[in-house]
Design a protein around this motif. Sequence first.
Motif, mmCIF file in Angstrom:
data_model
loop_
_atom_site.group_PDB
_atom_site.id
_atom_site.type_symbol
_atom_site.label_atom_id
_atom_site.label_comp_id
_atom_site.label_asym_id
_atom_site.label_seq_id
_atom_site.Cartn_x
_atom_site.Cartn_y
_atom_site.Cartn_z
ATOM 1 N N THR A 146 -17.187 -7.806 -29.291
ATOM 2 C CA THR A 146 -17.546 -8.884 -28.692
ATOM 3 C C THR A 146 -18.060 -8.889 -27.487
ATOM 4 O OG1 THR A 146 -15.363 -9.383 -27.371
ATOM 5 C CG2 THR A 146 -15.507 -10.143 -29.647
ATOM 6 N N VAL A 147 -18.762 -9.975 -26.753
ATOM 7 C CA VAL A 147 -19.272 -9.879 -25.564
ATOM 8 C C VAL A 147 -18.281 -9.524 -24.598
ATOM 9 C CG1 VAL A 147 -20.297 -11.342 -23.742
ATOM 10 C CG2 VAL A 147 -20.929 -11.436 -26.090
ATOM 11 N N TRP A 148 -16.947 -10.006 -24.490
ATOM 12 C CA TRP A 148 -16.042 -9.763 -23.622
ATOM 13 C C TRP A 148 -15.541 -8.342 -23.700
ATOM 14 C CZ3 TRP A 148 -12.340 -14.720 -24.492
ATOM 15 C CH2 TRP A 148 -13.246 -15.709 -24.254
ATOM 16 N N ASP A 149 -15.248 -7.643 -25.045
ATOM 17 C CA ASP A 149 -14.952 -6.484 -25.073
ATOM 18 C C ASP A 149 -16.017 -5.475 -24.471
ATOM 19 O OD1 ASP A 149 -12.536 -6.920 -26.159
ATOM 20 O OD2 ASP A 149 -13.128 -6.755 -28.001
ATOM 21 N N PHE B 78 -18.029 3.681 -17.015
ATOM 22 C CA PHE B 78 -18.832 4.102 -15.957
ATOM 23 C C PHE B 78 -17.754 3.964 -14.571
ATOM 24 C CE2 PHE B 78 -21.961 3.296 -19.013
ATOM 25 C CZ PHE B 78 -22.706 4.304 -19.110
ATOM 26 N N GLN B 79 -16.722 3.438 -14.871
ATOM 27 C CA GLN B 79 -15.756 3.167 -13.591
ATOM 28 C C GLN B 79 -16.623 2.495 -12.366
ATOM 29 O OE1 GLN B 79 -12.116 4.182 -13.132
ATOM 30 N NE2 GLN B 79 -12.728 3.914 -15.368
ATOM 31 N N ASP B 80 -17.125 1.346 -12.827
ATOM 32 C CA ASP B 80 -17.984 0.576 -12.003
ATOM 33 C C ASP B 80 -17.894 -0.903 -12.348
ATOM 34 O OD1 ASP B 80 -19.938 -0.485 -10.238
ATOM 35 O OD2 ASP B 80 -21.517 0.798 -11.130
ATOM 36 N N PRO B 81 -17.282 -1.373 -11.589
ATOM 37 C CA PRO B 81 -16.881 -2.781 -11.843
ATOM 38 C C PRO B 81 -17.952 -3.821 -11.052
ATOM 39 C CG PRO B 81 -15.338 -1.954 -9.917
ATOM 40 C CD PRO B 81 -16.265 -0.746 -10.691
ATOM 41 N N GLN B 82 -18.803 -3.112 -10.491
ATOM 42 C CA GLN B 82 -20.028 -3.886 -9.773
ATOM 43 C C GLN B 82 -20.926 -3.896 -10.806
ATOM 44 O OE1 GLN B 82 -20.245 -4.086 -5.501
ATOM 45 N NE2 GLN B 82 -19.190 -1.970 -5.656
ATOM 46 N N MET B 83 -21.036 -3.186 -11.946
ATOM 47 C CA MET B 83 -22.031 -3.205 -13.231
ATOM 48 C C MET B 83 -22.319 -4.661 -13.491
ATOM 49 S SD MET B 83 -21.879 -0.681 -16.287
ATOM 50 C CE MET B 83 -22.634 0.621 -15.840
ATOM 51 N N ARG B 84 -23.571 -4.831 -13.852
ATOM 52 C CA ARG B 84 -23.648 -6.196 -14.578
ATOM 53 C C ARG B 84 -24.260 -6.311 -16.172
ATOM 54 N NH1 ARG B 84 -20.651 -9.692 -10.904
ATOM 55 N NH2 ARG B 84 -21.551 -9.480 -8.883
ATOM 56 N N ILE B 85 -23.719 -6.963 -16.813
ATOM 57 C CA ILE B 85 -24.188 -6.653 -18.327
ATOM 58 C C ILE B 85 -24.534 -7.764 -18.925
ATOM 59 C CG2 ILE B 85 -23.092 -5.845 -20.460
ATOM 60 C CD1 ILE B 85 -21.058 -4.453 -18.338
ATOM 61 N N SER B 86 -25.848 -7.873 -19.663
ATOM 62 C CA SER B 86 -26.060 -8.655 -20.473
ATOM 63 C C SER B 86 -26.478 -8.166 -21.969
ATOM 64 C CB SER B 86 -27.754 -8.948 -19.911
ATOM 65 O OG SER B 86 -28.229 -9.888 -21.109
ATOM 66 N N ALA C 291 -28.425 -16.758 -32.364
ATOM 67 C CA ALA C 291 -27.454 -15.932 -31.389
ATOM 68 C C ALA C 291 -28.110 -15.815 -29.959
ATOM 69 C CB ALA C 291 -27.524 -14.618 -32.181
ATOM 70 N N ALA C 292 -26.983 -15.794 -29.128
ATOM 71 C CA ALA C 292 -27.553 -15.915 -27.807
ATOM 72 C C ALA C 292 -27.390 -14.506 -27.036
ATOM 73 C CB ALA C 292 -26.289 -16.611 -26.795
ATOM 74 N N VAL C 293 -28.090 -14.343 -26.027
ATOM 75 C CA VAL C 293 -27.885 -13.180 -25.064
ATOM 76 C C VAL C 293 -27.063 -13.805 -24.115
ATOM 77 C CG1 VAL C 293 -28.954 -11.550 -23.445
ATOM 78 C CG2 VAL C 293 -29.997 -12.043 -25.628
ATOM 79 N N LEU D 253 -30.276 -3.036 -30.398
ATOM 80 C CA LEU D 253 -30.068 -3.061 -28.872
ATOM 81 C C LEU D 253 -28.733 -3.842 -28.410
ATOM 82 C CD1 LEU D 253 -30.874 -1.950 -26.001
ATOM 83 C CD2 LEU D 253 -32.107 -4.355 -25.824
ATOM 84 N N LYS D 254 -27.764 -3.269 -28.240
ATOM 85 C CA LYS D 254 -26.478 -4.091 -27.967
ATOM 86 C C LYS D 254 -26.421 -4.650 -26.509
ATOM 87 C CE LYS D 254 -21.945 -5.164 -28.509
ATOM 88 N NZ LYS D 254 -21.880 -6.401 -29.734
ATOM 89 N N ALA D 255 -26.871 -3.847 -25.466
ATOM 90 C CA ALA D 255 -26.691 -4.311 -23.953
ATOM 91 C C ALA D 255 -27.756 -3.945 -23.133
ATOM 92 C CB ALA D 255 -25.513 -4.270 -23.811
ATOM 93 N N VAL D 256 -27.832 -4.577 -22.102
ATOM 94 C CA VAL D 256 -28.494 -3.834 -20.798
ATOM 95 C C VAL D 256 -27.345 -4.016 -19.780
ATOM 96 C CG1 VAL D 256 -30.512 -4.186 -19.130
ATOM 97 C CG2 VAL D 256 -30.794 -4.815 -21.710
ATOM 98 N N ALA D 257 -27.193 -2.775 -19.282
ATOM 99 C CA ALA D 257 -26.313 -2.714 -18.330
ATOM 100 C C ALA D 257 -27.052 -2.154 -17.039
ATOM 101 C CB ALA D 257 -25.175 -1.804 -18.497
ATOM 102 N N VAL D 258 -26.672 -3.030 -15.906
ATOM 103 C CA VAL D 258 -27.630 -2.808 -14.650
ATOM 104 C C VAL D 258 -26.701 -2.449 -13.510
ATOM 105 C CG1 VAL D 258 -29.550 -3.479 -13.217
ATOM 106 C CG2 VAL D 258 -29.382 -4.223 -15.411
ATOM 107 N N ARG D 259 -26.769 -1.517 -12.482
ATOM 108 C CA ARG D 259 -26.492 -1.636 -11.340
ATOM 109 C C ARG D 259 -27.518 -1.348 -10.440
ATOM 110 N NH1 ARG D 259 -22.475 0.484 -7.912
ATOM 111 N NH2 ARG D 259 -22.754 -0.984 -6.057
#
Lengths: 173, 622
Positions: B140-143, B152-160, B173-175, B197-203
């Motif tokens: 799921t999006v939450w998991d 990545f041990q990075d709580p500041q990462m943002r994920i879409s 379906a939404a992003v 493509l499951k996600a884009v994770a950005v820092r």
Amino acid sequence: MRSLERPIRGGNVQKSLHIDPAKCTGCLQCEMACSYENYQVFNPAKSRIKVFDFHHTGRKVPYTCTQCDEAWCLHACPVEAIKVDAATGAKVVLDDVCVGCKVCTIACPFGTVNYVQDTGKVQKCDLCAGNPACAEACPTGAITYVDADWTGLGKMRQWAQKLDTQSAAGHAA
Amino acid sequence: MSWARKVLRVDLSKGSCSAEPLKMEWAAQYLGQRGLATRYFTAEVDPKVDPLSPANKLIYATGPLTGTMASTGGRYSVITKGPLTGAIACSNSGGYFGAELKMAGWDMIILEGKSPKPVFLLIQDDKAELLDASDLWGKTVWDLEAQLKNRFQDPQMRISGIGPAGETLCLYAAVVNDLHRAAGRSGVGAVMGSKNLKAVAVRGTRGVGNIKDPAAFMKATAAAKKVLADNAVTGQGLPKFGTQVLMNVINEIGALPTRNHRDVQFDGAKDISAEAMHAKRKTDGKPNLVTNQACFGCTIACGRISKIDETHFTVVNKPQYWGASGGLEYEAAWALGAANGVNDLEALTYANFKANEDGWDPISFGATVGAVMELYEMGVLKKEQLGTEAPFGSAKALTFFADQVGRGEGFGKELAQGSKRLTAKYGHPELSMTVKGQEFPAYDSRGIQGMGLAYATANRGACHLRGYTVASEVLGIPVKTDPHATEGKAALVKAFQDATSVFDSSGLCLFTSFAWTLQDVAPQLQAACEGDWSVDNLNVVGERIWNLEKEFNLAAGLTKKDDDLPPRLKKEPAKTGPAKGLVNGLDKMLPEYYQLRGWNAEGVPSAETRKRLGTAPLGERR
């Protein structure tokens, strides 16, 4: 007796940042204002104030240096790169003295002094020389810059008002 | 400058990432985000492409003000050809992801091809790479959010990213980013899923620093923030009540589509309203609403954070739903509630949590369930095939379907096709409350006439966020017009559509337009960006963007008959309320609208219009 040894601040009311997490919406205007003030860039990654989002409870909490009187960071620094700004009481990092040893980051119990890779120095809140950009940018009053001796004033007023309402209700009854 | 001036191109088929300079000559004409990405998209993608094929592309785009101190400057959009509609799709989201992408130094990501196996895109400033996502597929999006931050041990990462709904190609379906902010409509998440493509994770740690005139920018943004703070809607109504402030208002004027648009007023509206979210529950003495929340840079803070009653039937023994999370906005509360006749606030909140968690659009889902309930009451759909009894008003049926749709289980697989395909399959296409295959949002166009035209002509299918004449017809912003009149609505719709295109291309949130006009936006853009961003030019830019989207739709094969409303809204009069007896007068408004747009009677831009705006039929320009 320590207070007698302190310099007398002629008419200068010392102020401190006062944070009310209940008013924080998590907009991060404070983080952008902080990074812009110090690095001329909008960049939360360089902010000295951080907003923590506890999403399971919906709480958002801005957190930064409280400017300890007996500052651990200042005492731990081996090269005396952290000094007190006499005007504001802020503990300020002197960039040209700091050697980036990070001992202060270990000494600080609150984690509010941190290393910056780009400069090789540490950074912490310096109260923007008495005009904190974060407080100015905060749209909800979650961060204010108030009389350091009276950070409880707002809360006291709230409770006082409640008391007043109750006594008024008592009279009515 | 304000643009990062850099585009990330990701070839999913080859597994490669490359940087290229942003085409500044296009930015001068199309600004950013929605407009600029549409310019790229229409130059690179054949309008006839199958939306779920590798030949379709998916663009993530920020605006020039994304990641700045401009209030609400944190938006990004996802642009593609929509699988629900076959038209151009552009869905906008807030949260923190968009700003993070910009802070990493990118204006845009162009995702093309299809990965042979599930992957996610990791961006850390300049560095971008595709990594294996086989352990994330099915999550799921939450998991997904928790696992990536943990890895990545990075709580500041943002994920879409997408949830199960995107993977199973649910057509709406939404992003979703930051757990509960979504590029929600038109099925952009299905396109992402079709590309594995499951996600884009950005820092992003570079920040946004290339403002043209910083001093002028700080002054302009501060002045604009004051306008928001001083305005009753953006300063008081939205922070306190959220968009849900509208529920009782729209119900009272008889424009709250109810039970698949059979009715225009809902007797349970008060039970699912903003006021109900504030009221203490009888069960646990706590309100549904925990707090409001802002997106990045937003000084309005309309977001709802809610907690479900732990004893409610939907969450008994399911502690993962007991925490605070994204609560009901007006559109979701309407679609999950009034559209189905369901007045159980906690059930609606649960369905909304599921929409965020599994990654689907609650508007299209709720409206599709509304059509299913009507078919059930007509006896066309039976309990045996649905797996549940499904009369209007059943919170049990609503949440049963909400549990199934994301993974396409049981009848959820059919619900995932949207109401157009579902009603057609069962022989009642007239019951699909859609335009171009996309379900209506929460305003009945019999009671708010201009919205009928706005829906019929919206380039991404029925949508309230393309020309929100509700502002004028109901709220009196910027001037009050009669919601029952068709006169003057063609011009009103055009003006709203063009201005909205600018807001959506700037990095700002459209909700600022409750208080701001282009007069407030222009000085912020002008201080931040090189070029001419005067109000006059912005009006042209907005019209150009609208026309380019239209050119794509025409080249994709859409015609005048796709600019239409379902027969129910044109033939069945509103039964109650102030609009009683009215149908929508689309046929009176549409010809005038085409004329004002400089289009011919078939809705095709004239040569003169194309010349004026610098657009062209897509086959010819490419």
